[in-house]
Design an enzyme around this catalytic site. Sequence first.
Site, mmCIF file in Angstrom:
data_model
loop_
_atom_site.group_PDB
_atom_site.id
_atom_site.type_symbol
_atom_site.label_atom_id
_atom_site.label_comp_id
_atom_site.label_asym_id
_atom_site.label_seq_id
_atom_site.Cartn_x
_atom_site.Cartn_y
_atom_site.Cartn_z
ATOM 1 N N SER A 1 -13.322 -2.394 5.646
ATOM 2 C CA SER A 1 -13.119 -2.303 7.088
ATOM 3 C C SER A 1 -14.488 -2.433 7.747
ATOM 4 O O SER A 1 -15.518 -2.211 7.107
ATOM 5 C CB SER A 1 -12.512 -0.941 7.438
ATOM 6 O OG SER A 1 -12.618 -0.655 8.822
ATOM 7 N N TYR B 1 -12.295 8.503 7.388
ATOM 8 C CA TYR B 1 -11.867 7.126 7.128
ATOM 9 C C TYR B 1 -13.072 6.233 6.832
ATOM 10 O O TYR B 1 -13.082 5.484 5.838
ATOM 11 C CB TYR B 1 -11.087 6.574 8.318
ATOM 12 C CG TYR B 1 -10.714 5.117 8.167
ATOM 13 C CD1 TYR B 1 -9.706 4.727 7.302
ATOM 14 C CD2 TYR B 1 -11.390 4.133 8.891
ATOM 15 C CE1 TYR B 1 -9.368 3.388 7.155
ATOM 16 C CE2 TYR B 1 -11.052 2.797 8.759
ATOM 17 C CZ TYR B 1 -10.044 2.428 7.893
ATOM 18 O OH TYR B 1 -9.721 1.087 7.751
#
Length: 245
Positions: free
Chosen positions: A142, A155
């Site tokens: 990501s 995250y």
Amino acid sequence: MFNVKGKVVVITGASSGIGEATARLLAQQGAHVVIGARRVERLQALASSIRSEGGTVEFQALDVTRLEEMQSIVDLAITRYGRLDVVINNAGLMPLSPLEALKVDEWNRMIDVNIRGVLHGIAAGLPVMRKQGGGQFINIASIGAYAVTPTASVYCATKYAVRAITEGLRQEVGGDIRVTLISPGVTESELAETISDAGSRELMKDYRRVTIPASAIAQSILYAISQPAEVDVNEIVVRPTASLA
């Protein structure tokens, strides 16, 4: 596309989003796809769709946090097609929240799926690739692997870990095994639906006003796989053109 037809590709988290789009695209290009996820009914529907278009696909229920299930889907690929060319470690979760919300169960689930799941994919696939003398790992990270934002601390930590694991794997294996990190920016997916914190959900709605389709990430994966065996595309970051983050 060159170097894709006939390849055997295992894809985790294939019931929606990037995993689903990638399975469709690679099957269209002639790859043999083996798809796994927890939602078997979604896998069954996807497999039926791929077969109706002339593609080849096998599917199996998969929880990437369980090593034996990851090994089982790799075994399925080998039993059905005789080899394993690519493992795409795509399964992931993103239940964002401020640290002070103390959503410890969500933190642990992210660590289990986003980090342990990738490690299980490597553990299941690496011995096979070593034995057959080649293969490729594609790990989905990501833009959160490069910068931390509020509510995304855990995250982002998991995605930094995926980035580190991927680079370490690349340096360790060398030779005939290729290793690629794909880092999507804001992409259409169901990830935001896992956010239970109300404030974080509202922030994410605003953050996701500009997105790219999952098919854009699938194209990047196809590009990495399609390169000649001696070319290892190590890292791709894919963002919406209008994205500032």
